[in-house]
Scaffold this motif. Sequence first.
Motif, PDB file in Angstrom:
ATOM      1  N   VAL A  10       8.787  14.854  -9.413  1.00 16.17           N
ATOM      2  CA  VAL A  10       8.345  15.676  -8.879  1.00 16.17           C
ATOM      3  C   VAL A  10       7.158  15.946  -9.320  1.00 16.17           C
ATOM      4  CG1 VAL A  10       8.708  18.055  -7.730  1.00 16.17           C
ATOM      5  CG2 VAL A  10      10.550  16.377  -8.171  1.00 16.17           C
ATOM      6  N   PRO A  11       5.894  16.003  -8.506  1.00 14.57           N
ATOM      7  CA  PRO A  11       4.736  16.269  -9.444  1.00 14.57           C
ATOM      8  C   PRO A  11       4.364  17.661  -9.537  1.00 14.57           C
ATOM      9  CG  PRO A  11       4.396  15.029  -7.050  1.00 14.57           C
ATOM     10  CD  PRO A  11       5.648  15.390  -7.207  1.00 14.57           C
ATOM     11  N   ILE A  12       3.627  18.011 -10.658  1.00 19.68           N
ATOM     12  CA  ILE A  12       3.366  19.293 -11.023  1.00 19.68           C
ATOM     13  C   ILE A  12       1.982  19.457 -10.688  1.00 19.68           C
ATOM     14  CG2 ILE A  12       3.028  20.953 -12.777  1.00 19.68           C
ATOM     15  CD1 ILE A  12       5.194  19.838 -13.982  1.00 19.68           C
ATOM     16  N   PRO A  13       1.440  20.271  -9.782  1.00 21.54           N
ATOM     17  CA  PRO A  13       1.979  21.465  -9.275  1.00 21.54           C
ATOM     18  C   PRO A  13       3.063  21.021  -8.337  1.00 21.54           C
ATOM     19  CG  PRO A  13      -0.251  21.499  -8.457  1.00 21.54           C
ATOM     20  CD  PRO A  13      -0.068  20.450  -9.403  1.00 21.54           C
ATOM     21  N   VAL A  14       3.941  21.775  -7.977  1.00 16.19           N
ATOM     22  CA  VAL A  14       5.176  21.165  -7.134  1.00 16.19           C
ATOM     23  C   VAL A  14       5.163  21.838  -5.807  1.00 16.19           C
ATOM     24  CG1 VAL A  14       7.454  20.418  -7.990  1.00 16.19           C
ATOM     25  CG2 VAL A  14       6.345  22.333  -9.276  1.00 16.19           C
ATOM     26  N   ALA A  15       3.952  21.845  -5.198  1.00 18.26           N
ATOM     27  CA  ALA A  15       3.739  22.613  -3.834  1.00 18.26           C
ATOM     28  C   ALA A  15       4.503  21.624  -2.749  1.00 18.26           C
ATOM     29  CB  ALA A  15       2.147  22.629  -3.566  1.00 18.26           C
ATOM     30  N   ASP A  16       4.641  20.678  -2.940  1.00 14.17           N
ATOM     31  CA  ASP A  16       5.291  19.759  -2.047  1.00 14.17           C
ATOM     32  C   ASP A  16       6.516  19.172  -2.375  1.00 14.17           C
ATOM     33  OD1 ASP A  16       3.370  16.654  -2.279  1.00 14.17           O
ATOM     34  OD2 ASP A  16       4.343  18.003  -3.648  1.00 14.17           O
ATOM     35  N   ALA A  17       7.194  20.188  -3.304  1.00 11.78           N
ATOM     36  CA  ALA A  17       8.759  19.803  -3.743  1.00 11.78           C
ATOM     37  C   ALA A  17       9.800  20.778  -3.233  1.00 11.78           C
ATOM     38  CB  ALA A  17       8.692  19.622  -5.326  1.00 11.78           C
ATOM     39  N   PRO A  18      10.082  20.415  -2.051  1.00  8.48           N
ATOM     40  CA  PRO A  18      11.163  21.310  -1.277  1.00  8.48           C
ATOM     41  C   PRO A  18      12.473  21.073  -1.697  1.00  8.48           C
ATOM     42  CG  PRO A  18      10.146  20.010   0.384  1.00  8.48           C
ATOM     43  CD  PRO A  18       9.210  19.766  -0.807  1.00  8.48           C
ATOM     44  N   ILE A  19      12.719  19.823  -2.303  1.00  7.73           N
ATOM     45  CA  ILE A  19      14.027  19.334  -2.588  1.00  7.73           C
ATOM     46  C   ILE A  19      14.698  20.117  -3.726  1.00  7.73           C
ATOM     47  CG2 ILE A  19      15.410  17.322  -3.375  1.00  7.73           C
ATOM     48  CD1 ILE A  19      13.505  15.459  -1.805  1.00  7.73           C
ATOM     49  N   MET A  20      13.807  20.139  -4.901  1.00  6.16           N
ATOM     50  CA  MET A  20      14.515  20.711  -5.832  1.00  6.16           C
ATOM     51  C   MET A  20      14.514  22.387  -5.606  1.00  6.16           C
ATOM     52  SD  MET A  20      12.762  21.140  -9.848  1.00  6.16           S
ATOM     53  CE  MET A  20      12.843  19.380 -10.019  1.00  6.16           C
ATOM     54  N   MET A  21      13.620  23.022  -4.900  1.00  5.90           N
ATOM     55  CA  MET A  21      13.904  24.334  -4.693  1.00  5.90           C
ATOM     56  C   MET A  21      15.212  24.560  -3.834  1.00  5.90           C
ATOM     57  SD  MET A  21      11.207  27.166  -2.989  1.00  5.90           S
ATOM     58  CE  MET A  21      10.141  27.274  -4.033  1.00  5.90           C
ATOM     59  N   SER A  22      15.415  23.537  -2.762  1.00  3.95           N
ATOM     60  CA  SER A  22      16.345  23.747  -1.818  1.00  3.95           C
ATOM     61  C   SER A  22      17.758  23.719  -2.707  1.00  3.95           C
ATOM     62  CB  SER A  22      16.219  22.466  -0.803  1.00  3.95           C
ATOM     63  OG  SER A  22      17.764  22.695   0.089  1.00  3.95           O
ATOM     64  N   ILE A  23      17.757  22.602  -3.836  1.00  3.34           N
ATOM     65  CA  ILE A  23      19.044  22.563  -4.476  1.00  3.34           C
ATOM     66  C   ILE A  23      19.207  23.875  -5.376  1.00  3.34           C
ATOM     67  CG2 ILE A  23      19.807  21.343  -6.637  1.00  3.34           C
ATOM     68  CD1 ILE A  23      18.558  18.821  -5.492  1.00  3.34           C
ATOM     69  N   GLN A  24      17.943  24.528  -5.896  1.00  2.00           N
ATOM     70  CA  GLN A  24      18.136  25.599  -6.483  1.00  2.00           C
ATOM     71  C   GLN A  24      18.782  26.708  -5.821  1.00  2.00           C
ATOM     72  OE1 GLN A  24      14.433  25.873  -8.372  1.00  2.00           O
ATOM     73  NE2 GLN A  24      15.032  24.869 -10.201  1.00  2.00           N
ATOM     74  N   SER A  25      18.149  27.067  -4.753  1.00  2.00           N
ATOM     75  CA  SER A  25      18.324  28.037  -3.745  1.00  2.00           C
ATOM     76  C   SER A  25      19.831  28.021  -3.283  1.00  2.00           C
ATOM     77  CB  SER A  25      17.437  28.049  -2.550  1.00  2.00           C
ATOM     78  OG  SER A  25      17.653  27.080  -1.398  1.00  2.00           O
ATOM     79  N   THR A  26      20.553  26.831  -3.067  1.00  2.00           N
ATOM     80  CA  THR A  26      21.817  26.668  -2.506  1.00  2.00           C
ATOM     81  C   THR A  26      22.783  27.273  -3.583  1.00  2.00           C
ATOM     82  OG1 THR A  26      21.425  24.996  -1.142  1.00  2.00           O
ATOM     83  CG2 THR A  26      23.714  25.065  -2.087  1.00  2.00           C
ATOM     84  N   MET A  27      22.490  26.820  -5.072  1.00  2.00           N
ATOM     85  CA  MET A  27      23.142  27.316  -6.239  1.00  2.00           C
ATOM     86  C   MET A  27      22.995  28.640  -6.117  1.00  2.00           C
ATOM     87  SD  MET A  27      21.968  26.133 -10.195  1.00  2.00           S
ATOM     88  CE  MET A  27      20.402  27.387 -10.177  1.00  2.00           C
ATOM     89  N   LEU A  28      21.995  29.262  -6.115  1.00  2.00           N
ATOM     90  CA  LEU A  28      21.819  30.716  -6.368  1.00  2.00           C
ATOM     91  C   LEU A  28      22.601  31.643  -5.340  1.00  2.00           C
ATOM     92  CD1 LEU A  28      17.782  30.776  -7.067  1.00  2.00           C
ATOM     93  CD2 LEU A  28      19.610  31.185  -8.816  1.00  2.00           C
ATOM     94  N   VAL A  29      22.595  31.068  -4.083  1.00  2.56           N
ATOM     95  CA  VAL A  29      23.259  31.723  -3.155  1.00  2.56           C
ATOM     96  C   VAL A  29      24.736  31.571  -3.463  1.00  2.56           C
ATOM     97  CG1 VAL A  29      24.021  31.457  -0.618  1.00  2.56           C
ATOM     98  CG2 VAL A  29      21.557  31.415  -1.166  1.00  2.56           C
ATOM     99  N   LYS A  30      25.308  30.563  -3.763  1.00  2.43           N
ATOM    100  CA  LYS A  30      26.716  30.530  -4.064  1.00  2.43           C
ATOM    101  C   LYS A  30      27.059  31.174  -5.090  1.00  2.43           C
ATOM    102  CE  LYS A  30      27.427  25.864  -1.816  1.00  2.43           C
ATOM    103  NZ  LYS A  30      28.490  26.479  -0.942  1.00  2.43           N
ATOM    104  N   ILE A  31      26.167  31.306  -6.279  1.00  2.00           N
ATOM    105  CA  ILE A  31      26.462  32.407  -7.341  1.00  2.00           C
ATOM    106  C   ILE A  31      26.511  33.603  -7.019  1.00  2.00           C
ATOM    107  CG2 ILE A  31      25.503  33.113  -9.339  1.00  2.00           C
ATOM    108  CD1 ILE A  31      24.444  30.308 -10.146  1.00  2.00           C
ATOM    109  N   THR A  32      25.589  34.065  -6.209  1.00  2.00           N
ATOM    110  CA  THR A  32      25.624  35.366  -5.615  1.00  2.00           C
ATOM    111  C   THR A  32      26.798  35.786  -4.862  1.00  2.00           C
ATOM    112  OG1 THR A  32      23.069  35.300  -5.207  1.00  2.00           O
ATOM    113  CG2 THR A  32      24.264  37.169  -4.256  1.00  2.00           C
ATOM    114  N   THR A  33      27.325  34.693  -3.834  1.00  2.00           N
ATOM    115  CA  THR A  33      28.576  35.011  -3.391  1.00  2.00           C
ATOM    116  C   THR A  33      29.847  35.325  -4.416  1.00  2.00           C
ATOM    117  OG1 THR A  33      27.767  33.530  -1.493  1.00  2.00           O
ATOM    118  CG2 THR A  33      30.115  33.860  -1.732  1.00  2.00           C
ATOM    119  N   VAL A  34      29.648  34.474  -5.393  1.00  2.00           N
ATOM    120  CA  VAL A  34      30.784  34.299  -6.329  1.00  2.00           C
ATOM    121  C   VAL A  34      31.013  35.719  -6.963  1.00  2.00           C
ATOM    122  CG1 VAL A  34      31.463  33.693  -8.728  1.00  2.00           C
ATOM    123  CG2 VAL A  34      31.122  31.944  -6.981  1.00  2.00           C
ATOM    124  N   TYR A  35      29.940  36.180  -7.193  1.00  3.82           N
ATOM    125  CA  TYR A  35      29.784  37.644  -7.741  1.00  3.82           C
ATOM    126  C   TYR A  35      30.108  38.810  -7.018  1.00  3.82           C
ATOM    127  CZ  TYR A  35      29.008  36.115 -12.508  1.00  3.82           C
ATOM    128  OH  TYR A  35      29.284  35.535 -13.733  1.00  3.82           O
TER     129      TYR A  35
END
Length: 377
Positions: free
Chosen positions: A242-267
């Motif tokens: 993924v190039p830095i700057p990561v302006a066009d890297a939605p895949i990694m952000m999407s993976i991270q956001s899914t993880m964060l959402v699920k962690i929020t739900t668990v808590y």
Amino acid sequence: MANPDNYQETLDAAIDKAKEEIQDLSKINIIIAGKSGAGKSTLINAAFGEELTKTGGGAPVTDKISLIENKDFPIRIYDTVGFELKQINQWKTKHSILQILRRTNKTETPDDDIHCLWYCVSATGTSLEDEELNFMKLFLDRNIPVILVLTQAYSLKSANEQKQYAQQKLPQLHSVSILANDSENTTAFGVDQLIELTATLLPDGLQNSFASAQKASLRNKRQAATKLINSAIVANFGTGFVPIPVADAPIMMSIQSTMLVKITTVYGINFQKNKVETALAGALGVFTAISAGKSVATSLIKLIPGGWVIGGTISGTVGAIITGALGYAYIELMEMVAQGKINLSEVAPEELTNLLISLIKQKMPQNLTDLDNINKN
């Protein structure tokens, strides 16, 4: 420079997904039984919070059983009126329970299944009666886990005697001693152990639901959240470069956001009482800070050993490390919220981003071998 549209779209999607995740959690059905005065209501409050009993009420299911549930909680409690010694009351309670078991067995929906029985006995009260043991055996014979909960365990000696007697009669029985509230001389104990024991007896598909519903064990929540982080780490290994700057890297952000959402739900963070969007915005802001080239964020990359940043690109390995460290830092944030140390209504996303970056630095592995050990922090 990061694309603000990508960030806002991801944040909006994450907030909507978090609300959906909470609504879509599978239901867990627990029957709580025992004689009057065994502390069933106190136990329910200690394990799942007063919100459940206050707002869930207790709608009658039969003349001997009430159902405590709330649309915002992924758990239903079938609360027996009292397993008294009078033979007619014993028969009525047992008959009512059998009605529920037969009814749920007729449906193909797992949400209707009875998943566990907590049978409450006062550790300082009278000994277990044969009828109580026979009642527990009804569930064990149907392969439904049973936990004997020795409540009001001011005397562990008495509680252990009750446990030994019950397990001699019913070897498949699980048991735990608890004191749900502090007493004058003893600090409350055991409810977290009950939660963790129950979690081991539930199917894998119900683990996140149970972690979200229970309020007594942060360790149980952390264990469920750790599995989510490991899944996100594996996913990020496959993102390639993924190039830095990561302006066009939605895949990694999407993976991270899914993880964060699920962690929020668990808590089980309450959307009405907390601005969950602030936490998600702060966490996703870490990724945006890196892509924008902010020094405090790009310094994270320099902490990664082995020179894995090649030619201005982040490899999937580095992305996985950052994702894992972000996940564990977010767990720390969720635990601060759960413990009342941070009020999400009183902080700005930028403050949380900076806090998470400082926590991420503590989670970064010192060498390649430490990548395998990061989830122990």
